[in-house]
Design a protein around this motif. Structure first.
Motif, PDB file in Angstrom:
ATOM      1  N   THR A  21      82.121   4.593 -13.865  1.00  0.00           N
ATOM      2  CA  THR A  21      81.995   3.009 -13.589  1.00  0.00           C
ATOM      3  C   THR A  21      80.809   2.837 -12.557  1.00  0.00           C
ATOM      4  O   THR A  21      80.002   1.732 -13.076  1.00  0.00           O
ATOM      5  CB  THR A  21      83.438   2.278 -13.388  1.00  0.00           C
ATOM      6  OG1 THR A  21      84.182   2.909 -14.072  1.00  0.00           O
ATOM      7  CG2 THR A  21      83.136   0.838 -13.350  1.00  0.00           C
ATOM      8  N   ALA A  22      80.817   3.133 -11.611  1.00  0.00           N
ATOM      9  CA  ALA A  22      79.789   2.837 -10.626  1.00  0.00           C
ATOM     10  C   ALA A  22      78.505   3.340 -10.998  1.00  0.00           C
ATOM     11  O   ALA A  22      77.551   2.335 -11.058  1.00  0.00           O
ATOM     12  CB  ALA A  22      80.302   3.101  -9.156  1.00  0.00           C
ATOM     13  N   ALA A  23      78.458   4.400 -11.630  1.00  0.00           N
ATOM     14  CA  ALA A  23      77.141   4.986 -12.111  1.00  0.00           C
ATOM     15  C   ALA A  23      76.598   3.954 -13.209  1.00  0.00           C
ATOM     16  O   ALA A  23      75.584   3.823 -13.162  1.00  0.00           O
ATOM     17  CB  ALA A  23      77.321   6.404 -12.410  1.00  0.00           C
ATOM     18  N   ILE A  24      77.590   3.638 -14.203  1.00  0.00           N
ATOM     19  CA  ILE A  24      77.084   2.986 -15.257  1.00  0.00           C
ATOM     20  C   ILE A  24      76.660   1.530 -14.726  1.00  0.00           C
ATOM     21  O   ILE A  24      75.521   1.154 -15.176  1.00  0.00           O
ATOM     22  CB  ILE A  24      78.205   2.844 -16.270  1.00  0.00           C
ATOM     23  CG1 ILE A  24      78.504   4.230 -17.009  1.00  0.00           C
ATOM     24  CG2 ILE A  24      77.852   1.594 -17.404  1.00  0.00           C
ATOM     25  CD1 ILE A  24      79.693   4.333 -17.840  1.00  0.00           C
ATOM     26  N   LYS A  39      65.776   0.141  -3.939  1.00  0.00           N
ATOM     27  CA  LYS A  39      66.808  -0.130  -2.735  1.00  0.00           C
ATOM     28  C   LYS A  39      68.145   0.815  -2.563  1.00  0.00           C
ATOM     29  O   LYS A  39      69.050   0.882  -1.850  1.00  0.00           O
ATOM     30  CB  LYS A  39      67.499  -1.540  -3.027  1.00  0.00           C
ATOM     31  CG  LYS A  39      66.407  -2.580  -2.836  1.00  0.00           C
ATOM     32  CD  LYS A  39      66.470  -2.970  -1.672  1.00  0.00           C
ATOM     33  CE  LYS A  39      65.498  -4.256  -1.386  1.00  0.00           C
ATOM     34  NZ  LYS A  39      65.172  -4.735  -0.368  1.00  0.00           N
ATOM     35  N   LEU A  40      67.955   1.918  -3.380  1.00  0.00           N
ATOM     36  CA  LEU A  40      68.931   2.702  -3.797  1.00  0.00           C
ATOM     37  C   LEU A  40      68.585   4.186  -3.352  1.00  0.00           C
ATOM     38  O   LEU A  40      69.600   4.893  -2.776  1.00  0.00           O
ATOM     39  CB  LEU A  40      69.404   3.020  -5.379  1.00  0.00           C
ATOM     40  CG  LEU A  40      69.726   1.607  -6.033  1.00  0.00           C
ATOM     41  CD1 LEU A  40      69.870   1.881  -7.683  1.00  0.00           C
ATOM     42  CD2 LEU A  40      71.167   0.957  -5.368  1.00  0.00           C
ATOM     43  N   TYR A  41      67.369   4.783  -3.099  1.00  0.00           N
ATOM     44  CA  TYR A  41      67.346   5.968  -2.699  1.00  0.00           C
ATOM     45  C   TYR A  41      67.491   6.275  -1.354  1.00  0.00           C
ATOM     46  O   TYR A  41      67.668   5.640  -0.457  1.00  0.00           O
ATOM     47  CB  TYR A  41      65.726   6.442  -3.138  1.00  0.00           C
ATOM     48  CG  TYR A  41      64.686   5.866  -2.002  1.00  0.00           C
ATOM     49  CD1 TYR A  41      64.162   6.691  -0.936  1.00  0.00           C
ATOM     50  CD2 TYR A  41      64.026   4.316  -2.049  1.00  0.00           C
ATOM     51  CE1 TYR A  41      63.612   6.096  -0.003  1.00  0.00           C
ATOM     52  CE2 TYR A  41      63.370   4.069  -1.432  1.00  0.00           C
ATOM     53  CZ  TYR A  41      62.990   4.883  -0.288  1.00  0.00           C
ATOM     54  OH  TYR A  41      61.739   4.328   0.697  1.00  0.00           O
ATOM     55  N   PHE A  63      70.472   7.416 -11.788  1.00  0.00           N
ATOM     56  CA  PHE A  63      69.963   8.400 -12.608  1.00  0.00           C
ATOM     57  C   PHE A  63      68.476   8.073 -12.883  1.00  0.00           C
ATOM     58  O   PHE A  63      67.298   8.783 -12.661  1.00  0.00           O
ATOM     59  CB  PHE A  63      70.766   8.843 -13.675  1.00  0.00           C
ATOM     60  CG  PHE A  63      72.132   9.295 -13.309  1.00  0.00           C
ATOM     61  CD1 PHE A  63      72.135  10.603 -12.704  1.00  0.00           C
ATOM     62  CD2 PHE A  63      73.125   8.589 -13.469  1.00  0.00           C
ATOM     63  CE1 PHE A  63      73.622  11.097 -12.111  1.00  0.00           C
ATOM     64  CE2 PHE A  63      74.460   8.881 -12.855  1.00  0.00           C
ATOM     65  CZ  PHE A  63      74.576  10.463 -12.519  1.00  0.00           C
ATOM     66  N   ARG A  64      68.179   7.281 -13.741  1.00  0.00           N
ATOM     67  CA  ARG A  64      66.982   6.702 -13.970  1.00  0.00           C
ATOM     68  C   ARG A  64      66.745   5.495 -14.958  1.00  0.00           C
ATOM     69  O   ARG A  64      68.311   5.144 -15.504  1.00  0.00           O
ATOM     70  CB  ARG A  64      66.114   7.801 -14.698  1.00  0.00           C
ATOM     71  CG  ARG A  64      66.450   8.110 -15.945  1.00  0.00           C
ATOM     72  CD  ARG A  64      65.562   9.190 -16.589  1.00  0.00           C
ATOM     73  NE  ARG A  64      66.284   9.946 -17.554  1.00  0.00           N
ATOM     74  CZ  ARG A  64      65.921  10.748 -18.655  1.00  0.00           C
ATOM     75  NH1 ARG A  64      64.613  10.820 -18.492  1.00  0.00           N
ATOM     76  NH2 ARG A  64      66.745  11.265 -19.416  1.00  0.00           N
ATOM     77  N   LYS A  65      66.050   4.708 -15.313  1.00  0.00           N
ATOM     78  CA  LYS A  65      66.246   3.648 -16.107  1.00  0.00           C
ATOM     79  C   LYS A  65      66.606   4.169 -17.508  1.00  0.00           C
ATOM     80  O   LYS A  65      65.946   4.950 -17.896  1.00  0.00           O
ATOM     81  CB  LYS A  65      64.835   2.724 -16.260  1.00  0.00           C
ATOM     82  CG  LYS A  65      64.596   1.799 -15.039  1.00  0.00           C
ATOM     83  CD  LYS A  65      63.770   1.034 -15.074  1.00  0.00           C
ATOM     84  CE  LYS A  65      63.448   0.048 -14.099  1.00  0.00           C
ATOM     85  NZ  LYS A  65      62.569  -0.686 -14.029  1.00  0.00           N
TER      86      LYS A  65
END
Length: 69
Positions: A21-24, A39-41, A63-65
């Motif tokens: 859920t968090a990844a999606i 802001k995530l890396y 993961f990527r756009k």
């Protein structure tokens, strides 16, 4: 079909379900440009000098756009 997906989702262990859920949500947020991938890396300098501790976790969620191709 929707019931099968819902049952599959509910049968997952809570940790797996939470991570999925968090990844999606993270990837959708980045695709819609609500969240910037910058802001995530993981940047150790920002983690330890500016106390941006979320970077220890969020780098595993993005993961990527998403695209159509």
């Amino acid at each position: 079909m929707a019931q099968a997906v819902e049952e599959w989702y509910k049968q997952m262990p809570i940790i797996t379900r939470s991570y999925l859920t968090a990844a999606i949500i993270t990837n959708i947020g980045c695709s819609l440009e609500i969240i910037s991938p910058y802001k995530l890396y993981l940047n150790p300098g920002l983690v330890f000098k500016q106390y941006q501790f979320w970077r220890l976790i969020t780098n595993f969620l993005y993961f990527r756009k998403m695209g159509m191709a």
